[in-house]
Scaffold this motif. Structure first.
Motif, PDB file in Angstrom:
ATOM      1  N   ALA A  23       3.538   9.889   6.809  1.00  0.00           N
ATOM      2  CA  ALA A  23       2.674  10.383   5.857  1.00  0.00           C
ATOM      3  C   ALA A  23       1.307   9.890   5.991  1.00  0.00           C
ATOM      4  CB  ALA A  23       3.065  10.143   4.281  1.00  0.00           C
ATOM      5  N   ALA A  24       0.954   8.663   6.259  1.00  0.00           N
ATOM      6  CA  ALA A  24      -0.411   8.302   6.398  1.00  0.00           C
ATOM      7  C   ALA A  24      -0.940   8.861   7.694  1.00  0.00           C
ATOM      8  CB  ALA A  24      -0.516   6.700   6.910  1.00  0.00           C
ATOM      9  N   GLN A  25      -0.386   9.274   8.704  1.00  0.00           N
ATOM     10  CA  GLN A  25      -0.963   9.834   9.864  1.00  0.00           C
ATOM     11  C   GLN A  25      -1.111  11.202   9.633  1.00  0.00           C
ATOM     12  OE1 GLN A  25      -1.406   8.313  13.168  1.00  0.00           O
ATOM     13  NE2 GLN A  25      -2.726  10.200  13.256  1.00  0.00           N
ATOM     14  N   ALA A  26      -0.181  11.969   8.930  1.00  0.00           N
ATOM     15  CA  ALA A  26      -0.507  13.217   8.427  1.00  0.00           C
ATOM     16  C   ALA A  26      -1.786  13.695   7.648  1.00  0.00           C
ATOM     17  CB  ALA A  26       0.809  14.009   7.939  1.00  0.00           C
ATOM     18  N   ASN A  27      -2.034  12.500   6.796  1.00  0.00           N
ATOM     19  CA  ASN A  27      -3.200  12.723   5.888  1.00  0.00           C
ATOM     20  C   ASN A  27      -4.399  11.959   6.341  1.00  0.00           C
ATOM     21  OD1 ASN A  27      -2.043  14.367   3.318  1.00  0.00           O
ATOM     22  ND2 ASN A  27      -0.451  12.750   4.077  1.00  0.00           N
ATOM     23  N   LEU A  28      -4.422  11.387   7.510  1.00  0.00           N
ATOM     24  CA  LEU A  28      -5.517  10.297   7.940  1.00  0.00           C
ATOM     25  C   LEU A  28      -6.843  10.743   7.740  1.00  0.00           C
ATOM     26  CD1 LEU A  28      -5.948   7.708   9.189  1.00  0.00           C
ATOM     27  CD2 LEU A  28      -5.831   8.556  11.374  1.00  0.00           C
ATOM     28  N   ALA A  29      -7.056  12.082   8.216  1.00  0.00           N
ATOM     29  CA  ALA A  29      -8.400  12.630   8.101  1.00  0.00           C
ATOM     30  C   ALA A  29      -8.953  12.613   6.423  1.00  0.00           C
ATOM     31  CB  ALA A  29      -8.627  14.030   8.609  1.00  0.00           C
ATOM     32  N   ALA A  30      -8.321  12.764   5.594  1.00  0.00           N
ATOM     33  CA  ALA A  30      -8.673  12.815   4.082  1.00  0.00           C
ATOM     34  C   ALA A  30      -9.223  11.506   3.578  1.00  0.00           C
ATOM     35  CB  ALA A  30      -7.298  13.333   3.397  1.00  0.00           C
ATOM     36  N   ASP A  31      -8.841  10.428   4.194  1.00  0.00           N
ATOM     37  CA  ASP A  31      -8.978   9.196   3.582  1.00  0.00           C
ATOM     38  C   ASP A  31      -8.893   8.298   4.486  1.00  0.00           C
ATOM     39  OD1 ASP A  31      -9.710   6.761   2.163  1.00  0.00           O
ATOM     40  OD2 ASP A  31      -8.566   7.397   0.456  1.00  0.00           O
ATOM     41  N   PRO A  32      -9.674   8.301   5.615  1.00  0.00           N
ATOM     42  CA  PRO A  32      -9.390   7.348   6.911  1.00  0.00           C
ATOM     43  C   PRO A  32      -9.109   5.676   6.602  1.00  0.00           C
ATOM     44  CG  PRO A  32     -11.069   8.776   7.527  1.00  0.00           C
ATOM     45  CD  PRO A  32     -10.773   9.067   6.186  1.00  0.00           C
ATOM     46  N   ASP A  33     -10.137   5.240   5.796  1.00  0.00           N
ATOM     47  CA  ASP A  33      -9.947   3.925   5.250  1.00  0.00           C
ATOM     48  C   ASP A  33      -8.412   3.403   4.732  1.00  0.00           C
ATOM     49  OD1 ASP A  33     -11.094   1.188   4.946  1.00  0.00           O
ATOM     50  OD2 ASP A  33     -10.642   1.674   2.856  1.00  0.00           O
ATOM     51  N   PHE A  34      -8.221   4.225   3.923  1.00  0.00           N
ATOM     52  CA  PHE A  34      -6.908   4.073   2.900  1.00  0.00           C
ATOM     53  C   PHE A  34      -5.505   4.271   4.125  1.00  0.00           C
ATOM     54  CE2 PHE A  34      -2.890   5.441   0.684  1.00  0.00           C
ATOM     55  CZ  PHE A  34      -2.710   4.400   0.015  1.00  0.00           C
ATOM     56  N   TYR A  35      -5.525   5.344   4.630  1.00  0.00           N
ATOM     57  CA  TYR A  35      -4.547   5.765   5.570  1.00  0.00           C
ATOM     58  C   TYR A  35      -4.370   4.975   6.830  1.00  0.00           C
ATOM     59  CZ  TYR A  35      -3.594   9.626   2.158  1.00  0.00           C
ATOM     60  OH  TYR A  35      -3.303  10.268   1.229  1.00  0.00           O
ATOM     61  N   SER A  36      -5.428   4.340   7.297  1.00  0.00           N
ATOM     62  CA  SER A  36      -5.325   3.414   8.417  1.00  0.00           C
ATOM     63  C   SER A  36      -4.837   2.328   8.005  1.00  0.00           C
ATOM     64  CB  SER A  36      -6.869   3.622   9.206  1.00  0.00           C
ATOM     65  OG  SER A  36      -7.775   2.814   8.371  1.00  0.00           O
ATOM     66  N   ALA A  37      -5.226   1.835   6.968  1.00  0.00           N
ATOM     67  CA  ALA A  37      -4.653   0.569   6.710  1.00  0.00           C
ATOM     68  C   ALA A  37      -2.983   0.686   6.370  1.00  0.00           C
ATOM     69  CB  ALA A  37      -5.057   0.041   5.209  1.00  0.00           C
ATOM     70  N   LYS A  38      -2.552   1.899   5.985  1.00  0.00           N
ATOM     71  CA  LYS A  38      -1.123   1.958   6.098  1.00  0.00           C
ATOM     72  C   LYS A  38      -0.665   1.964   7.400  1.00  0.00           C
ATOM     73  CE  LYS A  38      -0.377   2.286   1.620  1.00  0.00           C
ATOM     74  NZ  LYS A  38       0.530   1.567   0.849  1.00  0.00           N
ATOM     75  N   LEU A  39      -1.264   2.600   8.496  1.00  0.00           N
ATOM     76  CA  LEU A  39      -0.710   2.493   9.747  1.00  0.00           C
ATOM     77  C   LEU A  39      -0.878   1.238  10.424  1.00  0.00           C
ATOM     78  CD1 LEU A  39      -2.430   5.728  10.659  1.00  0.00           C
ATOM     79  CD2 LEU A  39      -0.251   5.494  10.629  1.00  0.00           C
ATOM     80  N   ALA A  40      -1.876   0.461  10.004  1.00  0.00           N
ATOM     81  CA  ALA A  40      -2.025  -0.744  10.493  1.00  0.00           C
ATOM     82  C   ALA A  40      -0.856  -1.718   9.960  1.00  0.00           C
ATOM     83  CB  ALA A  40      -3.261  -1.448  10.314  1.00  0.00           C
ATOM     84  N   THR A  41      -0.694  -1.415   8.807  1.00  0.00           N
ATOM     85  CA  THR A  41       0.496  -2.485   8.032  1.00  0.00           C
ATOM     86  C   THR A  41       1.721  -2.128   8.656  1.00  0.00           C
ATOM     87  OG1 THR A  41      -0.918  -2.579   6.047  1.00  0.00           O
ATOM     88  CG2 THR A  41       1.436  -3.197   6.088  1.00  0.00           C
ATOM     89  N   ALA A  42       2.106  -0.755   8.961  1.00  0.00           N
ATOM     90  CA  ALA A  42       3.352  -0.277   9.302  1.00  0.00           C
ATOM     91  C   ALA A  42       3.546  -0.873  10.787  1.00  0.00           C
ATOM     92  CB  ALA A  42       3.614   1.129   9.490  1.00  0.00           C
TER      93      ALA A  42
END
Length: 590
Positions: free
Chosen positions: A538-557
């Motif tokens: 979900a974070a990868q699919a929405n990355l462009a909408a909020d790069p800071d938040f979603y990239s943190a999700k990807l890094a934590t994953a």
């Protein structure tokens, strides 16, 4: 430190991006379009304000003052009565309650996040509320219309509270040993006599009445668990018109002096011929009480998440400010004498472990909440049955794994503070003390592990776990799935281990108990892998909408799959060690 900030952005991510809660709620005819993601967001924001502004400021003072007992009267810490009145006025106690009796009828998928905020801001306070909510669930599901009409509205409103009275001095997990007795009376009521211990909220000054749900045995009851009945026993008798009358024949003999949750009154309750009424059918009380217990087990799991998140918040703030030594890669804060400790690898390891486990736990609570809602509101019988099976399978995992990892996270949070983590003023030592009970009450985590492996996995020949693993594999087969290969490898390992235990348990029943705890943890890590894959996708699919938040999700994953999921290899090796080594030492040699 008494500050608390609700994780609203993360909750919104789960409800909107990961689980599409709005579409799920829209599919429930009983909600009739009364709830969408915008309304849910407003509700959660209000809950967050209550937790941060009203409950969190009472957390440390409540711990230091504690609940007080004198001559049978229990007094809660300063500020608790006013906070409870504020909480009740907001309708939070009846949040998921039956609208026919004054509840709000909100879905559990939303309620789990309100409960996390309660536990994160003030676990002792939370217990008074969640016991009332759980008892209401049992009353609504099993009591007659007269009892529901008479008691539920005031419990939902917070005018009255409720408790759950199971444990006795000689009977902990083995409820079949209880001695509390019930004798029928000519008017249809029962006289209840016996002593119960470890009763959360059994007596307090927050409400004008307390409604006890009490397990007891009738004179002609069968032996063991099959002879247990459930009774509703009010602290103060209630007249036909709803007014309060005389005090019932029950009392609080004392309260426990505990390691943590000190503001929560843990009572010894004496029933001396108290008047009560049967809830549900005679000799089927344990099944009725399990309606409440399973609710409380999910709530206890959420306690682990809430305490862990609060500890994480405090630890992150401290790690960004505390200066100690230089970063191994060179000076970061060149204008200061040392760098903030958040730049040291071991501190980052602890913080990321807390973050990955806490967010994984929050996702699991959300998932189980959704399954509970589907089991209750699903359109088809097949939907409801499948969800009910999933809830039964995951309830012991949710209770035990979320609380085991919750303690681990709180210990990490304390460790990040070094010596200051051992000092009261920072609040980290209280988090460790408060979360510790969650591994013990509502069925110890060892019992949860036995329930998972013995009843939920082996008991049905593996059908429930196979269904869950099939769901994970369906997710992995979708396009653009993050961490697909690692997830499938973990699923295969859990499947292989499940079969290995089943094969050996047939010849040696000790294998189940010997493997159960490691098995539950392995199951928990695989479940988190499934949820982290969903979150990362979900974070990868929405990355462009909020790069800071979603990239943190990807890094934590990434951290979860690289550093935490590999724990299953050690767990698998441990449980494959078998039961024999546990019995090589003679009892006299211990």
């Amino acid at each position: 430190m008494n500050s608390y900030k609700a994780p609203l952005r993360d909750i919104n991510f789960l409800l909107t991006d990961v689980f599409n809660a709005g579409a799920l709620w829209a599919s429930f005819p009983k909600l009739e379009g009364s709830l969408d993601e915008a309304i849910a967001g407003a509700v959660l924001e209000e809950a967050g304000k209550l937790a941060g502004e009203v409950l969190a400021p009472l957390n440390r003072s409540g711990d230091e003052e504690g609940a007080q007992w004198r001559d049978g009267v229990v007094t809660t810490p300063s500020g608790f009565r006013e906070a409870f009145a504020t909480y009740a006025d907001g309708g939070w106690i009846g949040f998921t309650g039956n609208p026919a009796f004054g509840g709000l009828g909100m879905p559990k998928m939303l309620a789990v996040h309100v409960e996390e905020m309660l536990h994160g801001s003030n676990s002792s306070f939370a217990l008074y509320s969640v016991l009332s909510s759980g008892a209401s669930l049992a009353i609504d599901a099993h009591a007659c219309e007269e009892l529901k009409t008479k008691y539920l509205p005031n419990i939902y409103a917070g005018v009255w509270a409720a408790s759950m009275c199971l444990t006795e001095p000689h009977a902990g997990t083995d409820l079949g040993l209880i001695r509390t007795r019930a004798e029928s009376q000519a008017d249809g009521s029962y006289r209840i006599s016996g002593t119960k211990i470890f009763i959360t909220g059994g007596e307090h000054d927050l409400t004008e009445n307390i409604i006890h749900l009490v397990l007891a045995k009738l004179p002609d009851a069968p032996a063991g668990p099959k002879g247990i009945s459930l009774f509703l026993v009010p602290k103060v008798m209630v007249a036909a018109d709803g007014s309060l009358g005389e005090r019932n024949a029950l009392s609080c003999g004392s309260i426990e002096h505990k390691m943590g949750i000190k503001a929560s009154a843990t009572c010894v309750m004496n029933f001396d011929g108290a008047t009560g009424w049967l809830v549900g059918e005679a000799n089927k009380g344990l099944a009725a009480m399990f309606t409440m217990m399973n609710y409380e087990r999910l709530t206890v799991g959420i306690q682990g998440v809430g305490c862990a998140h609060a500890s994480y918040q405090t630890a992150v703030a401290y790690a960004k400010e505390r200066l100690q030594s230089r970063s191994p890669s060179g000076a970061i804060a060149v204008d200061k004498v040392a760098d903030p400790i958040i730049h040291h690898p071991d501190v980052r390891r602890m913080l990321l472990t807390m973050k990955a486990l806490t967010e994984g736990g929050r996702a699991l609570a959300t998932y189980v909440g959704a399954q509970l809602d589907i089991a209750k509101h699903g359109v088809t019988r097949e939907q409801r049955a499948e969800a009910d099976t999933r809830v039964a399978l995951l309830t012991p995992v949710t209770k035990a794994f979320l609380t085991d990892t919750g303690l681990e996270s709180c210990v990490h949070g304390q460790q990040i503070f070094g010596g200051h983590g051992y000092i009261r003023e920072w609040g980290q030592e209280q988090r460790v003390r408060d979360v510790r009970i969650a591994q013990i009450y509502e069925g110890t985590n060892g019992i949860q592990a036995l329930d998972l492996l013995g009843r939920k996995v082996l008991g049905d020949g593996g059908k429930a776990v196979d269904g869950f693993l099939s769901e994970i594999r369906r997710h992995a087969a979708e396009p653009h799935v993050e961490h697909r290969d690692a997830l499938l490898a973990a699923v295969n390992e859990l499947e292989d281990v499940s079969r290995w235990i089943a094969d050996r348990a047939a010849a040696d029943p000790r294998q189940v108990g010997a493997a159960s705890v490691e098995y539950l943890h392995l199951f928990g890590y695989v479940t988190y892998a499934y949820l982290w894959s969903k979150m990362a996708s979900a974070a990868q699919a929405n990355l462009a909408a909020d790069p800071d938040f979603y990239s943190a999700k990807l890094a934590t994953a990434n951290f979860y799959f690289e550093r935490l999921l590999p724990r299953i290899e050690g767990l698998s090796a441990c449980l494959r060690g078998g039961a024999a080594c546990l019995y090589e030492l003679a009892t006299e040699q211990f």
